[in-house]
Write an enzyme that holds these catalytic residues in place. Sequence first.
Site, PDB file in Angstrom:
ATOM      1  N   GLY A  45       0.833  -1.191   0.000  1.00 16.97           N
ATOM      2  CA  GLY A  45       0.000   0.000   0.000  1.00 16.97           C
ATOM      3  C   GLY A  45       0.869   1.244   0.000  1.00 16.97           C
ATOM      4  N   GLN A  50       2.984   9.852   0.974  1.00 20.89           N
ATOM      5  CA  GLN A  50       4.289   9.184   0.951  1.00 20.89           C
ATOM      6  C   GLN A  50       5.107   9.502  -0.294  1.00 20.89           C
ATOM      7  OE1 GLN A  50       2.363   5.263   2.117  1.00 20.89           O
ATOM      8  NE2 GLN A  50       4.284   5.108   3.249  1.00 20.89           N
ATOM      9  N   CYS A 107       5.832  -0.108   7.230  1.00 21.30           N
ATOM     10  CA  CYS A 107       5.419   1.069   6.471  1.00 21.30           C
ATOM     11  C   CYS A 107       6.608   1.523   5.630  1.00 21.30           C
ATOM     12  CB  CYS A 107       4.996   2.182   7.435  1.00 21.30           C
ATOM     13  SG  CYS A 107       4.502   3.707   6.605  1.00 21.30           S
ATOM     14  N   LEU A 108       6.368   1.820   4.353  1.00 23.27           N
ATOM     15  CA  LEU A 108       7.475   2.209   3.470  1.00 23.27           C
ATOM     16  C   LEU A 108       8.145   3.504   3.926  1.00 23.27           C
ATOM     17  CD1 LEU A 108       5.961   1.278  -0.018  1.00 23.27           C
ATOM     18  CD2 LEU A 108       7.662   0.007   1.308  1.00 23.27           C
ATOM     19  N   HIS A 149      -4.532   1.143   7.467  1.00 22.95           N
ATOM     20  CA  HIS A 149      -3.205   1.760   7.547  1.00 22.95           C
ATOM     21  C   HIS A 149      -3.114   2.925   6.544  1.00 22.95           C
ATOM     22  CE1 HIS A 149       1.355   1.395   7.971  1.00 22.95           C
ATOM     23  NE2 HIS A 149       1.232   2.145   6.897  1.00 22.95           N
ATOM     24  N   GLU A 150      -3.583   2.683   5.317  1.00 20.70           N
ATOM     25  CA  GLU A 150      -3.457   3.708   4.271  1.00 20.70           C
ATOM     26  C   GLU A 150      -4.403   4.891   4.508  1.00 20.70           C
ATOM     27  OE1 GLU A 150      -0.877   3.601   2.535  1.00 20.70           O
ATOM     28  OE2 GLU A 150      -0.439   1.529   3.035  1.00 20.70           O
ATOM     29  N   HIS A 153      -2.935   7.225   6.882  1.00 22.83           N
ATOM     30  CA  HIS A 153      -1.973   8.130   6.224  1.00 22.83           C
ATOM     31  C   HIS A 153      -2.684   9.351   5.635  1.00 22.83           C
ATOM     32  CE1 HIS A 153       2.046   6.377   6.112  1.00 22.83           C
ATOM     33  NE2 HIS A 153       1.580   5.197   5.740  1.00 22.83           N
TER      34      HIS A 153
END
Length: 183
Positions: A45, A50, A107-108, A149-150, A153
């Site tokens: 994701g 990001q 998480c990226l 999670h996304e 963000h």
Amino acid sequence: MIRDIIIYGDPVLRTKGKSVEKFDDELRALATDMLETMYEANGIGLAAQQIGEAIQLTVIDISEAESRPSQMWINGVEVDPKEHMPVVLINPEIGFGDEVEIGSEGCLSFPDITGEISRSASIRVKSRDLDGKPVEFEAAGLLSRAVQHETDHLNGILFIDRMSSAAKSALAGKLKRLVTETG
Ligand SMILES: [Zn+2]
């Protein structure tokens, strides 16, 4: 085009995304870049923040996560999630189920950091696609977790905010290093 992924410490990750109003070629190009960037980084994701854009847009693809199952329902009928990937969510709204489960997340924007995070086991998603058309589905398992999670963000919320204070203190050194590297 593959974009640079913004790392923890950059204020854009704390910025609530603006609602998307124009469903145009620019938005399509941004979503394409986000998918390419996510696949290149082996992520499941990626939120617009990001890559430095604070708007309500996120992309998800859980089809490669063989060991962590997902379930998906459209109009109450269970479907194969893989046939509906990738998912592009625009201006998403989430309805949370009562049952909660704890699972591992990364998480990226936080290289080499994982944590055990409590999330609703199942959710209902109301969103728009790239044409501005309504999209609705229900999700459980990894897909439910990824969507939560996304969408966090998109509201400037990060997974560390949902860790226990003990887990967060244990990561304090690593987090500080990320911020220093970002700054
Ligand atoms: Zn993330």
